[in-house]
Scaffold this active site. Structure first.
Site, PDB file in Angstrom:
ATOM      1  CG  HIS A 295      36.602  17.841  -6.238  1.00  0.00           C
ATOM      2  ND1 HIS A 295      36.252  18.332  -5.699  1.00  0.00           N
ATOM      3  CD2 HIS A 295      35.505  17.296  -6.487  1.00  0.00           C
ATOM      4  CE1 HIS A 295      34.204  18.279  -5.607  1.00  0.00           C
ATOM      5  NE2 HIS A 295      34.083  17.491  -5.486  1.00  0.00           N
TER       6      HIS A 295
ATOM      7  CD  GLN B  56      35.827  23.218   1.416  1.00  0.00           C
ATOM      8  OE1 GLN B  56      36.139  24.430   1.596  1.00  0.00           O
ATOM      9  NE2 GLN B  56      35.482  22.939   2.979  1.00  0.00           N
TER      10      GLN B  56
ATOM     11  CD  GLU C 155      34.409  29.814  -5.529  1.00  0.00           C
ATOM     12  OE1 GLU C 155      33.179  30.227  -6.376  1.00  0.00           O
ATOM     13  OE2 GLU C 155      35.330  30.779  -5.301  1.00  0.00           O
TER      14      GLU C 155
ATOM     15  CG  ASN D  62      32.593  20.703  -2.762  1.00  0.00           C
ATOM     16  OD1 ASN D  62      33.455  21.198  -2.828  1.00  0.00           O
ATOM     17  ND2 ASN D  62      30.856  19.880  -2.749  1.00  0.00           N
TER      18      ASN D  62
ATOM     19  CD  GLU E  57      29.878  13.169  -8.525  1.00  0.00           C
ATOM     20  OE1 GLU E  57      29.836  11.593  -9.015  1.00  0.00           O
ATOM     21  OE2 GLU E  57      30.049  13.995  -7.634  1.00  0.00           O
TER      22      GLU E  57
END
Length: 209
Positions: free
Chosen positions: A9, A11, A13, A15, A82
């Protein structure tokens, strides 16, 4: 020939803030939106046999930016989510290192030994990713399949097809937002074409090679 494109996915916030997301979500950054649109430009000439995505909002949003917001012919599969990191989600790695030094060490240096009071271990992630990949390989004889997912899931794909031990997980090429890890199957042979490829970010007029 069959081509599988595993895409992390774009980038988010969290990250940028250095926070662990796992099953939680945060919005895409402006850079994330632009990067996904550039990847969409690179992929625009591909006739997709199928498109799959994790149910996470950040993955679905990335899919919309790559394929168009009106695109609806995709499959949502929970096996692409994830790694579940339980109550570590929402914390920074520095906070995790301070609160759970043993888990932090195992996560980064000995993934085979990583366990926590909540969430998954790496072997559980590998099992579900391996099951999905086997299903894709048996379902599709040829064509191009797009798979929008997450960092640890792509790392497992690398691990599986490089035939590496779990403790070598982090020694494979780094997986950034919108990077492409591609596999090609010709007959019974499977070849890794790219790992963490970000070439779409440097092309003014990206085209499929």
């Amino acid at each position: 020939m069959l081509y599988l494109y595993f895409i992390r996915h774009a980038q988010t916030e969290w990250n940028v803030a250095g926070k662990v997301q796992g099953r939680r979500d945060s919005g895409l950054t402006e850079k994330g939106v632009e990067d996904a649109r550039l990847l969409g430009e690179k992929f625009k000439e591909i006739d997709w046999q199928a498109v799959y995505t994790s149910p996470s909002k950040r993955a679905v949003r990335t899919l919309e930016l790559i394929h168009g917001e009106s695109f609806s012919s995709y499959t949502v599969d929970g096996r692409l989510m994830e790694m579940d990191l339980g109550d570590l989600e929402g914390k920074t790695m520095e906070e995790i290192k301070e609160l759970y030094p043993e888990q932090y060490h195992h996560y980064w240096h000995q993934p085979s030994k990583y366990v926590h009071t909540s969430g998954e271990n790496f072997y559980e992630v590998k099992d579900r990713v391996e099951a999905l990949v086997k299903e894709l390989l048996s379902t599709y004889e040829s064509g191009h399949v797009c798979i929008i997912t997450h960092g640890v899931v792509v790392k497992m794909v690398q691990l599986i097809f490089r035939q590496l031990d779990m403790d070598q997980l982090w020694k494979t090429p780094y997986i950034e937002g919108t990077s492409v890890t591609a596999l090609k199957r010709a007959g019974s042979q499977i070849e890794i074409l790219s790992e963490g490829d970000l070439s779409h970010l440097s092309l003014k007029n990206p085209t499929v090679q």
